[in-house]
Design an enzyme around this catalytic site. Sequence first.
Site, PDB file in Angstrom:
ATOM      1  N   GLY A  10      75.854 -81.171  19.067  1.00 60.55           N
ATOM      2  CA  GLY A  10      76.221 -82.583  18.981  1.00 60.55           C
ATOM      3  C   GLY A  10      77.267 -83.011  19.974  1.00 60.55           C
ATOM      4  CG  PHE A  14      86.206 -88.393  17.747  1.00 61.12           C
ATOM      5  CD1 PHE A  14      86.921 -88.577  18.925  1.00 61.12           C
ATOM      6  CD2 PHE A  14      86.901 -88.424  16.550  1.00 61.12           C
ATOM      7  CE1 PHE A  14      88.300 -88.772  18.898  1.00 61.12           C
ATOM      8  CE2 PHE A  14      88.269 -88.616  16.509  1.00 61.12           C
ATOM      9  CZ  PHE A  14      88.971 -88.789  17.686  1.00 61.12           C
ATOM     10  CB  ALA A  16      81.024 -82.298  19.677  1.00 56.69           C
ATOM     11  CG  ASP A  63      66.719 -84.506  15.929  1.00 55.88           C
ATOM     12  OD1 ASP A  63      66.704 -84.218  14.719  1.00 55.88           O
ATOM     13  OD2 ASP A  63      66.919 -85.651  16.349  1.00 55.88           O
ATOM     14  CB  ALA A  84      75.497 -81.806  15.560  1.00 52.08           C
ATOM     15  CE  LYS A 160      80.332 -82.804   6.900  1.00 48.35           C
ATOM     16  NZ  LYS A 160      79.829 -82.560   8.274  1.00 48.35           N
ATOM     17  CB  SER A 200      89.408 -92.108  11.136  1.00 44.44           C
ATOM     18  OG  SER A 200      89.011 -91.276  10.079  1.00 44.44           O
TER      19      SER A 200
END
Length: 342
Positions: A10, A14, A16, A63, A84, A160, A200
């Site tokens: 990924g 941000f 990565a 992907d 990712a 998650k 954020s």
Amino acid sequence: MSGEGVLVTGGTGFVAAHCIVQLLHAGYRVRTTIRSLDRADAVREMVRRGEADPRGIEFVAADLMHDDGWPEAVADATYVLHVASPLPVRQPKDEDELIRPARDGVLRVLHAARGAGVRRVVQTSSFAAIGYRADPGRPFTEQDWTDLTRPHLTPYIKSKTMAEHAAWDFVDLEGDGLELSVVNPVPIFGPALGPDLSTSLAVLLGMLNGRAPAVPPGATTGVDARDVADLHVRAMTHPDAAGERFIAVAGDPISYHDLAMLLRDRLGADAKRVPTRVMPRWLVRAGALVSTELRAIAPQMRRAQGASHEKAERMLGWEPRSTEDAIVASAQSLVRLGLVKG
């Protein structure tokens, strides 16, 4: 470093991008996956903003929902940073739109890594997989897990938690020597390297651009993306990190009112639109129905998500920047990128 190969999944993300920057500075050979090779130049530009040389990065199209590309991505890699994960602007009506890519994606990466003889995978999970247990009164630790039977969990929280459970189960039952470490970040701040913002940073940008007349009640924890990347690299190589989870948090929660005053104090005229009044709780709940920023904030009105980085500091020597410095760095980067109204 010895020029060992690291795959970062990924690469347009941000966190990565910050991982890639730190790996390049440390002398690793870096390969990254992106869904379309058309995004390679965007990754290179983010890496340049991070003051690293992107010329050595190798790109592979892959992907999370398909097998194509993953054998090539992990070939000759010593380590994998699986960063990712789907993070939509809006929570989907069908939770499987988030759960399946997160859970199936990590299993796809782990299968490929095991087959290629990768030494260790570091998975970017989330504090969301920790912070919703039955008794939220005490500080959270790496021993805690989100209780998936609790009501009103968002698809993101479920995705998650289920993805991390799936990763540990795979390594325990089918890993064949493959090592796993997991990083569980709280909301991530720090300098944006491109216009694709984390949730954020999108909240901060909304405050800087005066999108709401008041700040919400409640508080947020935080951590700098540069420190999250540093923790990934430490977890990747430290002998004791295999089989361990690490909460990535800088310190105690900061109220949104204090956050607003911090921006006003440290950014001066660039923060002139930041509101300082506190929004009534009922208005946040109502606004969450239509506002992405308020939807991200609403759960934090009723949850003091105190946690500690003691384990990462003790085991890995990790010392993060303060939450305040991470927030200010975020805001300054948004100004530099031209995203804050003049």
